[in-house]
Design an enzyme around this catalytic site. Structure first.
Site, mmCIF file in Angstrom:
data_model
loop_
_atom_site.group_PDB
_atom_site.id
_atom_site.type_symbol
_atom_site.label_atom_id
_atom_site.label_comp_id
_atom_site.label_asym_id
_atom_site.label_seq_id
_atom_site.Cartn_x
_atom_site.Cartn_y
_atom_site.Cartn_z
ATOM 1 N N ASP A 12 0.885 -1.167 0.000
ATOM 2 C CA ASP A 12 0.000 0.000 0.000
ATOM 3 C C ASP A 12 0.921 1.214 0.000
ATOM 4 O O ASP A 12 1.575 1.506 0.992
ATOM 5 C CB ASP A 12 -0.871 -0.053 1.261
ATOM 6 C CG ASP A 12 -1.757 1.188 1.415
ATOM 7 O OD1 ASP A 12 -1.564 2.160 0.662
ATOM 8 O OD2 ASP A 12 -2.622 1.172 2.310
ATOM 9 N N TYR A 234 1.206 0.287 15.005
ATOM 10 C CA TYR A 234 0.153 -0.007 14.054
ATOM 11 C C TYR A 234 0.269 0.820 12.773
ATOM 12 O O TYR A 234 0.312 2.030 12.815
ATOM 13 C CB TYR A 234 -1.220 0.251 14.682
ATOM 14 C CG TYR A 234 -2.336 -0.066 13.724
ATOM 15 C CD1 TYR A 234 -2.627 -1.390 13.405
ATOM 16 C CD2 TYR A 234 -3.060 0.939 13.111
ATOM 17 C CE1 TYR A 234 -3.623 -1.693 12.516
ATOM 18 C CE2 TYR A 234 -4.066 0.642 12.212
ATOM 19 C CZ TYR A 234 -4.341 -0.674 11.919
ATOM 20 O OH TYR A 234 -5.320 -0.967 11.014
ATOM 21 N N LYS A 237 -3.578 -3.126 8.517
ATOM 22 C CA LYS A 237 -3.529 -4.585 8.431
ATOM 23 C C LYS A 237 -2.620 -5.004 7.290
ATOM 24 O O LYS A 237 -2.221 -4.199 6.465
ATOM 25 C CB LYS A 237 -4.949 -5.116 8.212
ATOM 26 C CG LYS A 237 -5.748 -5.218 9.501
ATOM 27 C CD LYS A 237 -5.331 -6.404 10.347
ATOM 28 C CE LYS A 237 -6.038 -6.347 11.697
ATOM 29 N NZ LYS A 237 -5.413 -7.256 12.664
HETATM 30 C C1 F6R Z 1 -7.795 -0.468 7.733
HETATM 31 C C2 F6R Z 1 -7.453 0.898 7.339
HETATM 32 C C3 F6R Z 1 -8.406 1.996 7.616
HETATM 33 C C4 F6R Z 1 -7.806 3.026 8.580
HETATM 34 C C5 F6R Z 1 -8.809 4.118 8.922
HETATM 35 C C6 F6R Z 1 -8.211 5.221 9.799
HETATM 36 O O1 F6R Z 1 -6.773 -1.366 7.383
HETATM 37 O O2 F6R Z 1 -6.402 1.142 6.796
HETATM 38 O O3 F6R Z 1 -9.622 1.505 8.102
HETATM 39 O O4 F6R Z 1 -7.373 2.388 9.751
HETATM 40 O O5 F6R Z 1 -9.295 4.724 7.742
HETATM 41 O O6 F6R Z 1 -7.106 5.739 9.153
HETATM 42 P P1 F6R Z 1 -6.322 7.019 9.697
HETATM 43 O O7 F6R Z 1 -5.945 6.749 11.111
HETATM 44 O O8 F6R Z 1 -5.146 7.105 8.772
HETATM 45 O O9 F6R Z 1 -7.242 8.193 9.566
HETATM 46 MG MG MG Z 2 -4.104 2.223 3.045
HETATM 47 MG MG MG Z 3 -4.934 -2.272 2.019
#
Ligand code: F6R
Ligand code: MG
Ligand code: MG
Length: 371
Positions: A12, A234, A237
């Site tokens: 990603d 973190y 995923k």
């Molecule tokens: C799951 C994922 C998204 C982010 C969510 C919050 O793998 O990547 O669900 O965790 O959009 O993202 P932030 O903290 O970057 O605003």
């Molecule tokens: Mg992403």
């Molecule tokens: Mg992804």
């Protein structure tokens, strides 16, 4: 003819909008790098695909697994795509590029890798599975079903060439250990491990001795990188990928796809913190919109021809999976109604790898002793 290697390497390197999809210009940037790699003979062939916000490189070559040249090429493709992602101010640009410099192998640097080297058969069907918004253990159930469940794979019962079963390589991704287990003999022990899918993950499947395919050649492989362990905190995923060979003594193409007709619960989805159904979708539907999901899987089918890739066929672009998609949405709706409650939200021990501990830390001093 020397053996062929298929490498599926993903990262990603920026989404748009948010974590929904890969911008087409990122794919073009990667394609340009891989074209050069094909011209200079590093790889024989490639396809650049995407699943949700993950950029997916499918490459064929003669350099074996863990090749510095092939991994270096993939890294360069991700770097070029990252550059473009930064120019476009895409979301999380360069997210999975956890190291500044390439050091011989992309393992442990952020990208996920599934690759296998094998002797190309007279006809060689292979499926590249790509999941978004979930973790490697999401493959445990479907891979088990393909190679060990007679209720899924008719060939295990009625085809003498599958009847003796397969060998599973399972990794304990917490302790960095592995174990080999044979099915059907050790099926119950295997399930004891892989049912705990956040810790024990199927890494590879092999044929047993006596199979037409050499028992040292994997017939399935799953990416098992754990981003939080690499990054120390973190960063989303893992969004795993897998390669599965099919037919002629292996599960038929339809037996390889059949486990995905059941939208089983996987962990991931919003903030990598929720259980939800995995939904098989076509390439064009691989956009995670509802609550950043639900988690989804796409399948690209190829025939390998003298090291070249013939395909892909978008395998879940089939009304045969409409019922599954409908079911997945019913389950998604049901799970969503739990809001922040378990078992929609992951159990506490799995939340350790999310942003929740920061909230818990703030609440710590509020507690008083109960007599
Ligand atoms: C799951 C994922 C998204 C982010 C969510 C919050 O793998 O990547 O669900 O965790 O959009 O993202 P932030 O903290 O970057 O605003
Ligand atoms: Mg992403
Ligand atoms: Mg992804």
């Amino acid at each position: 003819m020397s053996k062929v290697t298929i490498s599926l390497i993903k990262a990603d390197v920026g989404g748009y909008p948010g974590h929904v999809a890969v911008h087409p210009e990122l794919k073009s940037a990667a394609e340009q790098v891989l074209s050069e790699g094909r011209e200079t003979g590093v790889i024989e062939d490639f396809r650049v695909l995407s699943a949700g916000d993950d950029l997916e490189l499918v490459m064929s070559h003669r350099r074996g697994v863990d090749s510095q040249d092939v991994h270096g090429l993939a890294w360069k493709a991700f770097e070029k795509a990252t550059e473009r992602a930064k120019e476009l101010k895409l979301y999380g640009a360069g997210q999975d590029m956890l190291s500044d410099a390439f050091s011989g192998n992309v393992r442990g640097m952020g990208p996920g890798v599934a690759e296998m080297e094998f002797r190309e058969r007279k006809a060689e069907p292979i499926v590249a599975f790509m999941m978004d918004k979930t973790e490697p253990g999401a493959f445990n159930l479907p891979i088990f079903r393909m190679f060990a469940d007679p209720f899924n794979t008719a060939g295990l019962v009625i085809d003498p060439s599958l009847h003796s079963g397969f060998r599973f390589e399972v990794w304990d991704i917490m302790e960095h250990r592995r174990v080999l287990m044979d099915t059907p003999e050790e099926m119950y022990s295997l399930l004891a491990l892989i049912g705990a899918k956040s810790r024990y993950v199927i890494k590879r499947v092999y044929p047993k001795e006596g199979h037409a395919i050499d028992s040292s050649e994997p017939v399935a492989v799953v990416s098992t990188e754990k981003l939080y362990q690499i990054a120390g905190e973190y960063v989303g995923k893992d969004d795993p990928v897998a390669l599965v060979r099919a037919q002629s003594g292996l599960p038929a193409l339809g037996e390889v796809l059949e486990p995905f007709a059941f939208p089983h619960l996987v962990s991931g989805w919003m903030r990598g913190s929720h259980n939800g159904p995995i939904m098989p979708v076509s390439f064009s539907s691989a956009r995670c919109t509802r609550f950043d999901g639900p988690p989804r899987v796409v399948a690209a089918g190829f025939q390998v021809c003298n090291g070249r890739l013939v395909g892909p066929v978008d395998l879940f672009d089939d009304p045969g999976f409409d019922y599954t998609r409908q079911k997945a949405q019913e389950i998604a709706e049901y799970m969503r109604r739990h809001g922040p409650f378990e078992p929609h939200r992951l159990p506490l021990e799995d939340m350790e790898y999310t942003t929740l501990p920061k909230i818990m830390e703030k609440l710590k001093h509020r507690f008083e002793k109960v007599e």
